[in-house]
Scaffold this motif. Structure first.
Motif, short mmCIF file in Angstrom:
data_model
loop_
_atom_site.label_atom_id
_atom_site.label_comp_id
_atom_site.label_asym_id
_atom_site.label_seq_id
_atom_site.Cartn_x
_atom_site.Cartn_y
_atom_site.Cartn_z
N THR A 6 71.50 32.48 -7.38
CA THR A 6 72.65 32.91 -6.58
C THR A 6 73.17 34.27 -7.04
O THR A 6 72.85 34.71 -8.14
N THR A 33 74.12 27.71 -11.48
CA THR A 33 75.00 28.89 -11.43
C THR A 33 75.57 29.19 -12.81
O THR A 33 75.98 30.33 -13.07
N MET A 91 83.67 26.97 -3.71
CA MET A 91 82.53 26.51 -4.50
C MET A 91 81.79 27.68 -5.14
O MET A 91 81.28 28.57 -4.45
N SER A 93 78.97 27.35 -6.57
CA SER A 93 77.67 26.69 -6.75
C SER A 93 76.74 27.32 -5.73
O SER A 93 77.15 28.17 -4.93
N CYS A 94 75.50 26.85 -5.70
CA CYS A 94 74.61 27.30 -4.64
C CYS A 94 74.96 26.55 -3.35
O CYS A 94 75.83 25.68 -3.34
N ALA A 95 74.26 26.87 -2.29
CA ALA A 95 74.56 26.27 -0.98
C ALA A 95 74.31 24.76 -0.96
O ALA A 95 74.93 24.04 -0.17
N VAL A 98 77.57 23.41 -2.14
CA VAL A 98 78.60 23.58 -1.11
C VAL A 98 78.46 22.44 -0.09
O VAL A 98 79.45 21.80 0.29
N PRO A 111 81.85 28.78 0.31
CA PRO A 111 80.99 29.36 -0.73
C PRO A 111 81.56 30.66 -1.29
O PRO A 111 81.97 31.53 -0.52
N ASP A 114 76.29 33.70 -2.72
CA ASP A 114 75.17 33.70 -1.79
C ASP A 114 73.96 33.14 -2.53
O ASP A 114 73.69 33.52 -3.67
N THR A 115 73.24 32.24 -1.86
CA THR A 115 72.06 31.65 -2.46
C THR A 115 70.85 32.50 -2.09
O THR A 115 70.58 32.71 -0.91
#
Lengths: 217, 298
Positions: A6, A33, A91, A93-95, A98, A111, A114-115
């Protein structure tokens, strides 16, 4: 281990996504992440402070051990009060995380990252995309290096004319996959594999969106 | 222009091709001027397909103009912007309008051009595009269905003789020939002794090879290509030669160098012909051919 790679969205974009939302619960992820330094504890704390400066109220914050795991609902339970006070979950975190959070809570899960790709950790802070899950593995013919992924154009039949002293035409920091494949096959005495003509790819081995149901009893 | 390019290739004559890049926009005046200038001086004119991934008037449109004005077009087709359905459709359209020569290219990456966020397609690669053409000639499309009216093309491809490492390029070259390439236009070459070694390897394959000759217009251009264009290497003595040209004489020197190279390629029968690329200076192509002793289309 494979990692979801990410990068942080520009803070202005995060603020835009949070417009009209004043009370935010902030969640990072203890796995990918954290490794990418995009959503571990230091980044969550920094985001909390930046949101505070913009007048947002951070009702609570945490780093979920594995944000894409279904156990996320337990993390939500542990912070019930802070979630109930929030209008949205931001979030880090990655997608996957999310979407997992989005299913667990009624609040919008937004989000902050961006992943980029599913990658392999090649060393501390180094991540490479080595497989794009194309559904038709050619690694047995390419020295264990995936041209579908490692070649910018995903070429199956050898390098394009843009290959430049072992580097790719799009970025001199990126290796030409076909030079790597060539060197590997040469070393293995298997250059004949490179001479094999690959027919047209099937881009719909598993038509998007992928969905598999095993016939379990 | 009486003979088709395929007939020229089969005639044993020294083949001369050149190329045009369509304009960015719909003002075709300059391109038409260049078509008229070149159509009787060369055996065929390539029309480039969004070269360097810069969006332009289509190669198909340019090739039609060459055809309409009595020239022999070579349609350049890259795999960058079209999937196999669109490529087949364009091939049928080209054939139906009398365009019968195609140069099959993979295409530059989208990100080197002027639409950097566009999706690069690359559904096929250059050797697979050759396969597609041969499949369509058999009366079938790539989905296995019958075509009501097939196509028939003289299909070619490219090779980069100065690439490093060279062997992966040669393996690809052989795949292109196996997939049906009838002619090869090379990336620009400047070191003819190196190129002779390439030809020693390539000649036995029996495919017609035209050496790529790019007009050097300044020593800066030569150094730029050495630094930035993959597989192009201008030797230092040539750069010095351009530097030694009198003020304002660099282009004339470039014309002289290109003419000299072509003359030597022909005289020593190094390969089957040349592909002259003047990159925006198409009006100088006749001068280059004159310098080479090929003033009347060889």
């Amino acid at each position: 281990m494979i990692r979801s790679i990410t990068k942080q969205k520009p803070f202005e974009e995060v603020l835009e996504l949070l417009s009209g939302l004043d009370r935010i619960f902030l969640a990072g992820c203890g796995t990918c992440t954290t490794l990418c330094r995009t959503g571990g504890m230091p980044e969550v704390l920094e985001m909390a402070s930046k949101l505070g400066e913009k007048g947002k109220i951070v009702t609570g914050q945490m780093v979920i051990p594995v944000a894409c795991d279904e156990l996320t609902h337990e993390a939500v339970e542990d912070h019930k009060q802070a979630f109930s006070e929030a209008e949205a979950v931001l979030m880090m975190s990655c997608a996957y995380g999310v979407q997992t959070m989005s299913k667990q809570v009624g609040l919008p899960a937004i989000p902050a990252l961006d992943t980029l790709f599913v990658g392999k950790e090649m060393g501390l802070g180094r991540f490479d995309e080595v497989c794009t899950q194309c559904g038709s593995c050619v690694l047995g013919l390419t020295g264990g290096i995936c041209p579908v992924t490692a070649c910018h154009k995903g070429l199956l039949n050898g390098p394009c004319g843009g290959t430049n002293n072992g580097k790719c035409e799009i970025d001199s920091d990126k290796d030409c996959a076909w030079t790597l494949i060539y060197l590997k096959l040469k070393e293995q005495g298997k250059l004949d594999l490179m001479r094999k003509y690959h027919d047209l790819r099937n881009h719909n081995v598993e038509p998007k969106p992928g969905k598999i149901r095993l016939p379990l009893e | 222009m009486n003979r088709s390019f395929k007939e020229v290739l089969g005639s044993g004559k020294f083949v001369v091709t050149s190329e045009l890049g369509p304009p960015k926009g719909t003002n075709l005046e300059n391109m038409i001027h260049h078509v008229d200038l070149l159509k009787d001086k060369v055996d065929a004119i390539n029309v480039t397909d969004h070269q360097s991934s810069v969006m332009r008037y289509p190669s198909l449109g340019g090739a039609l103009i060459v055809k309409e004005r009595g020239g022999e077009p070579i349609l350049q087709m890259t795999c960058r912007d079209r999937n196999r359905m669109a490529l087949q459709a364009d091939l049928m359209f080209a054939y139906s309008r009398g365009i019968t020569n195609v140069l099959c290219l993979t295409g530059d990456a989208v990100v080197v051009g002027d639409h950097k966020q566009a999706k690069g397609v690359f559904d096929l690669d250059s050797s697979q595009l050759l396969t597609a053409i041969r499949t369509m000639e058999s009366g079938k499309d790539l989905g296995g269905s019958d075509l009501d009216g097939a196509v028939n093309f003289c299909a070619g491809a490219i090779v980069t003789p100065e690439a490093n490492p060279i062997e992966p390029q040669l393996i690809k070259f052989e795949k292109k020939i196996a997939a049906g390439a009838e002619f090869i236009q090379t990336q620009a070459i400047y070191d003819l002794d190196n190129f002779k070694r390439f030809m020693d390897y390539a000649r036995p394959f029996g495919v017609k090879i035209m050496a790529g000759v790019i007009l050097l217009t300044s020593w800066r251009m030569a150094e730029f290509m050495n630094k930035n264009v993959p597989g192009v290497f201008v030797p230092q003595p040539l750069i010095e030669e351009i530097k030694s040209a009198p003020k304002g004489g660099a282009i004339a020197k470039g014309v002289e160098i290109a003419g000299r190279m072509i003359r030597r390629i022909k005289e020593e029968s190094i390969c089957d012909g040349v592909h002259v690329m003047a990159i925006g200076k198409e009006e100088l192509v006749p001068d280059i051919l004159k310098e080479a002793g090929l003033a009347n289309g060889s």
